[in-house]
Write an enzyme that holds these catalytic residues in place. Structure first.
Site, PDB file in Angstrom:
ATOM      1  N   HIS A 218      29.242  33.540   3.267  1.00  0.00           N
ATOM      2  CA  HIS A 218      30.372  32.669   3.109  1.00  0.00           C
ATOM      3  C   HIS A 218      31.169  32.279   1.829  1.00  0.00           C
ATOM      4  O   HIS A 218      31.891  31.512   1.729  1.00  0.00           O
ATOM      5  CB  HIS A 218      29.929  31.553   4.118  1.00  0.00           C
ATOM      6  CG  HIS A 218      29.316  30.390   3.447  1.00  0.00           C
ATOM      7  ND1 HIS A 218      27.836  30.482   3.277  1.00  0.00           N
ATOM      8  CD2 HIS A 218      29.416  29.351   2.641  1.00  0.00           C
ATOM      9  CE1 HIS A 218      27.327  29.469   2.822  1.00  0.00           C
ATOM     10  NE2 HIS A 218      28.494  28.753   2.176  1.00  0.00           N
TER      11      HIS A 218
HETATM   12  N1  UDP Z   1      23.425  26.872   9.838  1.00  0.00           N
HETATM   13  C1  UDP Z   1      23.308  26.774  11.105  1.00  0.00           C
HETATM   14  N2  UDP Z   1      24.008  27.607  11.972  1.00  0.00           N
HETATM   15  C2  UDP Z   1      24.328  28.831  11.323  1.00  0.00           C
HETATM   16  C3  UDP Z   1      24.579  28.937   9.838  1.00  0.00           C
HETATM   17  C4  UDP Z   1      23.939  28.065   9.189  1.00  0.00           C
HETATM   18  O1  UDP Z   1      23.108  25.731  12.005  1.00  0.00           O
HETATM   19  O2  UDP Z   1      24.929  29.735  12.109  1.00  0.00           O
HETATM   20  C5  UDP Z   1      22.790  25.675   9.403  1.00  0.00           C
HETATM   21  C6  UDP Z   1      21.645  26.069   8.159  1.00  0.00           C
HETATM   22  O3  UDP Z   1      20.421  25.896   9.089  1.00  0.00           O
HETATM   23  C7  UDP Z   1      21.755  25.105   7.276  1.00  0.00           C
HETATM   24  C8  UDP Z   1      23.244  25.021   6.912  1.00  0.00           C
HETATM   25  O4  UDP Z   1      23.790  25.208   8.080  1.00  0.00           O
HETATM   26  O5  UDP Z   1      21.018  23.818   7.293  1.00  0.00           O
HETATM   27  C9  UDP Z   1      23.634  25.708   5.683  1.00  0.00           C
HETATM   28  O6  UDP Z   1      24.845  25.642   5.740  1.00  0.00           O
HETATM   29  P1  UDP Z   1      26.009  26.734   4.735  1.00  0.00           P
HETATM   30  O7  UDP Z   1      25.049  28.022   4.603  1.00  0.00           O
HETATM   31  O8  UDP Z   1      27.158  26.578   5.489  1.00  0.00           O
HETATM   32  O9  UDP Z   1      25.951  26.069   3.373  1.00  0.00           O
HETATM   33  P2  UDP Z   1      25.303  26.015   2.043  1.00  0.00           P
HETATM   34  O10 UDP Z   1      23.910  25.646   2.064  1.00  0.00           O
HETATM   35  O11 UDP Z   1      25.385  27.409   1.332  1.00  0.00           O
HETATM   36  O12 UDP Z   1      26.068  24.875   1.290  1.00  0.00           O
END
Ligand code: UDP
Length: 361
Positions: A218
């Site tokens: 993403h």
């Molecule tokens: N997550 C979720 N469902 C999904 C994808 C991610 O619950 O389909 C959760 C994942 O377990 C984590 C969080 O969303 O706790 C991560 O979010 P994201 O990847 O959007 O953000 P980043 O960590 O890159 O800032």
């Protein structure tokens, strides 16, 4: 404007915290902190949702599943260029802070909501606290890095998840404000473990334990150029070695894939998943492939190997401990070992103690 520091003889008086959150990973971390604030009996928390993530599956689902109290207010600011989004958030948050004058403001991670919350609080001389401080990718050209650096420099307390983060802050002259608390995402992974086991998603998708890869993508740097995204998808297909690949698609990625017509044959696209279903899939995956920050660590929490679909990572200890590798690396660099930095599931309790000490000082 008068500063509302708690005075020494009112140490046990209720401390009022305004939490700023707007994106999925922030709701996850805020869930751990909200529980710890409530358990301490010393804090009263008010959550301001900026509106950055607004779909049910990206926002409300997390409030429900993780028992996060509903936001006191939702500013409804989304789908705007960085300047307009951050500017409107600062304006909305500032108005809320001026009306409430909390004792401190809590911001998480590296989004525009983080930046806006930190700047609004700092300009009102309200102590600001940055959770997941000190993360650095060395990429000055990506929005997340800019948000983190500014937040760390204007916040008064920097709560870190890793030794590497402490070192980055020390290099920038910020060591005195930094504390290592462990990783809130580990607290939440443990909190959710019983519900994760009951998810049933693997059976619904007809997947064998250890017989599939889980993919997420993403980040703006991977969506900016169709050729790069096509290369990453081709790489994921090859690394999946013919096993099913399950890809819960972030709304931003879905819009991009549609606009650029990138071929995703052999990859199973699903809607963004709820927290329990997503963790159930991590727990039984042969491997995780992701450009997410949080998911790299969550793969480690579930003892699953991870390939990071980026050219660098802020979570370098996952690589040093042999659980993670960049897609540009041919192999994991060392035999696997545990990572003490992330703590023992009580990071939120540590954070609450650090915040209480900071506000009492
Ligand atoms: N997550 C979720 N469902 C999904 C994808 C991610 O619950 O389909 C959760 C994942 O377990 C984590 C969080 O969303 O706790 C991560 O979010 P994201 O990847 O959007 O953000 P980043 O960590 O890159 O800032």
């Amino acid at each position: 404007m008068a500063r509302r520091w708690p005075c020494k003889d009112s140490r046990m008086a209720t401390l009022r915290i305004t939490t700023i959150a707007g994106a999925r990973p922030q709701f996850v971390k805020a869930a751990a902190m909200s529980r710890a604030f409530a358990a301490s009996g010393q804090f009263e928390e008010r959550l301001v949702h900026t509106g950055q993530h607004y779909d049910y599956q990206m926002s409300e689902a997390f409030f429900r599943e993780l028992d996060l109290p509903a936001p006191a207010v939702n500013l409804g600011i989304a789908n705007l260029p960085h300047g307009a989004m951050t500017g409107r958030m600062i304006e909305g948050i500032e108005a809320d802070l001026m009306a409430r004058r909390p004792d401190a403001v809590l911001v998480y991670g590296d989004t525009n909501s983080t930046l806006a919350g930190a700047l609004a609080a700092a300009k009102l001389a309200i102590p600001a606290i940055h959770v997941e401080a000190g993360m650095r990718s060395g990429r000055a050209d990506v929005p997340e890095e800019i948000n983190r650096i500014v937040a760390d420099h204007v916040c008064g307390l920097l709560l870190c998840s890793s030794e590497a983060a402490l070192q980055h802050l020390a290099k920038e002259g910020l060591a005195a404000k930094a504390r290592l608390i462990g990783d809130l995402m580990y607290d939440v992974t443990l909190f959710a473990s019983g519900r994760v086991e009951a998810s049933g998603i693997r059976a619904r998708l007809r997947l064998a334990a250890g017989g599939y890869s889980l993919l997420t993508l993403h980040r703006a740097e991977n969506l900016g150029a169709p050729a790069r995204l096509a290369r990453l998808v081709a790489y994921a297909r090859e690394a999946g070695q013919g096993q099913p690949i399950i890809f819960p698609v972030h709304p931003r990625t879905g819009a991009f894939l549609k606009a650029e017509s990138i071929a995703l044959d052999e990859i199973t696209l699903v809607e963004p998943l709820g927290y329990f279903d997503f963790h159930a899939l991590i727990a039984d995956a042969a491997q995780v492939m992701t450009d997410s920050g949080g998911v790299q660590k969550e793969a480690y929490f579930h003892a699953r190997p991870c390939i990071t679909l980026r050219d660098e990572t802020e979570w370098t200890e996952t690589i040093d401990a042999g659980w993670n590798r960049l897609w540009t690396q041919p192999a994991y660099s060392t035999p696997r070992r545990s990572i003490p930095d992330y703590g023992n599931g009580h990071a939120a309790r540590e954070a609450v103690s650090a915040i209480a000490a900071f506000l009492a000082a």
